[in-house]
Each structure stands twice: as C-alpha cells, then as structure tokens.
Design an enzyme around this catalytic site. Structure first.
Site, short mmCIF file in Angstrom:
data_model
loop_
_atom_site.label_atom_id
_atom_site.label_comp_id
_atom_site.label_asym_id
_atom_site.label_seq_id
_atom_site.Cartn_x
_atom_site.Cartn_y
_atom_site.Cartn_z
N ASN A 67 -6.62 12.81 -10.91
CA ASN A 67 -7.34 13.19 -12.12
C ASN A 67 -7.12 14.69 -12.35
OD1 ASN A 67 -9.44 14.66 -10.65
ND2 ASN A 67 -10.15 12.62 -10.04
N ASP A 83 0.86 -1.18 0.00
CA ASP A 83 0.00 0.00 0.00
C ASP A 83 0.90 1.23 0.00
OD1 ASP A 83 -1.65 2.13 0.60
OD2 ASP A 83 -2.45 1.25 2.45
N ILE A 84 0.81 2.05 -1.04
CA ILE A 84 1.75 3.16 -1.20
C ILE A 84 1.60 4.21 -0.10
CG2 ILE A 84 0.37 4.65 -2.72
CD1 ILE A 84 2.99 4.94 -4.44
N GLY A 102 -9.66 4.70 -5.96
CA GLY A 102 -8.37 4.02 -6.10
C GLY A 102 -7.29 4.60 -5.21
N VAL A 103 -6.10 4.71 -5.77
CA VAL A 103 -4.95 5.16 -5.00
C VAL A 103 -5.12 6.63 -4.58
CG1 VAL A 103 -3.46 5.80 -6.96
CG2 VAL A 103 -2.44 4.96 -4.84
N ASP A 104 -5.78 7.42 -5.40
CA ASP A 104 -6.05 8.84 -5.11
C ASP A 104 -6.87 8.96 -3.82
OD1 ASP A 104 -6.22 11.56 -5.46
OD2 ASP A 104 -7.57 11.49 -7.19
N SER A 130 -2.50 4.77 -14.17
CA SER A 130 -3.46 4.53 -15.28
C SER A 130 -3.99 3.11 -15.43
CB SER A 130 -2.89 4.98 -16.65
OG SER A 130 -3.05 6.36 -16.83
N THR A 131 -3.49 2.17 -14.62
CA THR A 131 -3.91 0.77 -14.86
C THR A 131 -5.11 0.34 -14.02
OG1 THR A 131 -2.36 -0.15 -13.22
CG2 THR A 131 -1.56 0.10 -15.49
N TYR A 156 -8.50 3.88 -15.12
CA TYR A 156 -8.19 4.40 -16.47
C TYR A 156 -7.85 3.30 -17.48
CZ TYR A 156 -8.38 9.29 -14.87
OH TYR A 156 -8.79 10.51 -14.39
P1 ADP Z 1 -5.93 5.35 -12.52
O1 ADP Z 1 -7.19 6.17 -12.52
O2 ADP Z 1 -4.69 6.14 -12.90
O3 ADP Z 1 -6.07 4.08 -13.29
P2 ADP Z 1 -6.31 3.92 -9.97
O4 ADP Z 1 -6.12 4.43 -8.59
O5 ADP Z 1 -7.70 3.53 -10.36
O6 ADP Z 1 -5.69 5.02 -10.95
O7 ADP Z 1 -5.37 2.68 -10.20
C1 ADP Z 1 -3.97 2.77 -10.37
C2 ADP Z 1 -3.32 1.59 -9.70
O8 ADP Z 1 -3.19 1.85 -8.31
C3 ADP Z 1 -4.11 0.29 -9.82
O9 ADP Z 1 -3.21 -0.73 -10.22
C4 ADP Z 1 -4.63 0.06 -8.41
O10 ADP Z 1 -4.77 -1.32 -8.13
C5 ADP Z 1 -3.52 0.68 -7.59
N1 ADP Z 1 -3.84 1.06 -6.19
C6 ADP Z 1 -5.04 1.30 -5.62
N2 ADP Z 1 -4.88 1.61 -4.32
C7 ADP Z 1 -3.54 1.56 -4.06
C8 ADP Z 1 -2.72 1.77 -2.90
N3 ADP Z 1 -3.24 2.11 -1.72
N4 ADP Z 1 -1.35 1.62 -3.02
C9 ADP Z 1 -0.81 1.30 -4.20
N5 ADP Z 1 -1.52 1.08 -5.31
C10 ADP Z 1 -2.87 1.22 -5.25
#
Ligand code: ADP
Length: 222
Positions: A67, A53-54, A75-77, A160-161, A164
């Site tokens: 975005n 988890d980042i 997601g990560v945002d 983006s994976t 997006y």
């Molecule tokens: P995007 O809109 O750029 O695709 P997302 O957040 O939907 O961004 O996904 C980007 C990547 O981040 C995906 O592979 C997702 O599984 C991953 N992700 C989601 N939450 C976390 C987290 N807490 N730490 C690291 N990676 C994450």
C-alpha cells in the site's frame, strides 16, 4: 517475430525448468495441478503460471502488492514481511512511501528471493478512476525496476485482486498483456512467474493467457 507457446499438458515436469531437488513445494504443486499450469515463451523469455505461495519463490525478485505507506498490511504484503523479517520494513521506512502505479525495490531480507519490488495497486472503485492504467503501470514499473538491477527472474502475485477488489479476469488480462509486451522488447528478464494463490486465481490467469494466445498474432499457441 515473437514466438509464444502455451503448454497445457505435459506428463513430466522438465527438471531444467523446475528445480525439483531445491523446491519440493513447487514440485508438489506442479504434480497436483499440472494440467491447469501453463507455460509460454516469448523470444527467449518464459512466462509461467503456477499456484503457490510467493514468499517461497527463489527468483531474483518477488513483487509485493503493497500500500502507499509501504508499512505493511494484510494479504501478500503481510506474508512477505512475516517471512522476510524486519530488514525489509526498515528499508521501506527509509524510502518513505510509494504512489499508486509506481514501484520501489528493497532487499529480500530472509526470503529466498534476493530482492522485493514493492508496487501499489489501484483500489477498484467502478472502473472510471484510471484503475486499468494504474494497474498496467504497476506491472511496467516492476519490470523496469528489474531491468535497472539487470535481474533475470521475477515472480508476481495477482496485484489488486485481493483487498483492493479489482475484478480478476480484467486484472489477469492487463497483467499478462503488459508483461508480454515488455518481454517482446529489450529486457534482462528471462523468466516471469505468476504465483497465484488458489485454484480460482490460477484458472482466471490461465483463461486469460489462452485468450491472449488466440488474439495476439505475435503469440503462437502449440
Ligand atoms: P491487494 O491489496 O493489492 O488486493 P492482496 O494481498 O489483498 O493485495 O491480494 C492480492 C492477491 O495476492 C490476492 O489474489 C491474494 O489471494 C494473493 N495472495 C495472498 N497471499 C499470497 C501469497 N502468500 N502468495 C501469493 N499470493 C498471495
């Protein structure tokens, strides 16, 4: 020339490399997924692929896949804003937005990381809308932001994976080749982490790094 190592197996994590006492979470992840974890070096810089988890990363900066509004999302945002608290969103509002392919920097709020570099990945359509070039720009611009602040460590998610829908094998190749290229040049960055969410993402990036090691004559696999 550049020197690149890929270590696919190592029985005991190096305590100088992994802050065993400070980061129990990552240590656990490494012990359970060690054989699928990969590390490389380019000159004196390191590139590491880990699963986790980042928001837990203690690096100088973590990267947010934001975005264009910079006002938060899923997601990560969402995870970064939840863990980092309202100060990050306040700074994002002042900045006022970010075009696709570019990157901006804010403080890390309550996160263990000092800074958050927000970049906007391309939405995958069909590959004909400059998606590859825009994703390359994301990684390059994040590293330029890190250099401007003279940062030494930075952690990336897989931009983006998720929502997006960028194909992960293609995204992994663009990500790793762009970062490798930057680390071969003049930079303050000494360590780049890829923090992959889930075993499938880690495996895609691992395969891509293996592939790059075989093709880039400046990368040496051991
Ligand atoms: P995007 O809109 O750029 O695709 P997302 O957040 O939907 O961004 O996904 C980007 C990547 O981040 C995906 O592979 C997702 O599984 C991953 N992700 C989601 N939450 C976390 C987290 N807490 N730490 C690291 N990676 C994450």
């Amino acid at each position: 020339g550049a020197h690149f190592k890929c270590l696919t197996r190592k029985p005991i994590p190096d305590p100088l490399t992994y802050p065993v006492n400070k980061d129990i979470y990552r240590t656990t992840v490494l012990l359970t997924t060690w054989e699928r974890t990969m590390r490389g070096t380019i000159h004196s810089a390191r590139l590491e692929l880990v699963e986790g988890d980042i928001t837990q990363q203690k690096d100088d900066a973590i990267v947010n896949a934001a975005n264009t509004t910079l006002l938060g999302g899923g997601g990560v945002d969402g995870a970064i804003h939840r863990a980092g608290g309202p100060a990050i969103l306040e700074e994002c509002k002042k900045i006022g937005g970010c075009p696709t392919g570019e990157a901006v920097i804010t403080s890390g709020g309550n996160l263990p990381a000092q800074w958050v570099i927000h970049t906007v990945g391309p939405v995958w359509r069909d590959g004909s809308k400059r998606e590859d070039a825009l994703l390359r720009n994301d990684y390059k611009n994040c590293l330029i932001q890190a250099d401007l602040q003279q940062l030494e460590s930075i952690a990336f998610p897989s931009i983006s994976t998720g929502a997006y829908r960028f194909p992960i094998e293609k995204a992994a190749h663009i990500a790793l080749s762009t970062i490798a290229g930057h680390l071969k040049g003049k930079t303050t960055v000494k360590t780049v982490y890829f923090v992959l969410f889930g075993a499938a993402a880690l495996e895609a990036y691992q395969n891509s790094l293996q592939d790059l090691c075989g093709k880039d004559t400046e990368m040496k696999q051991v």
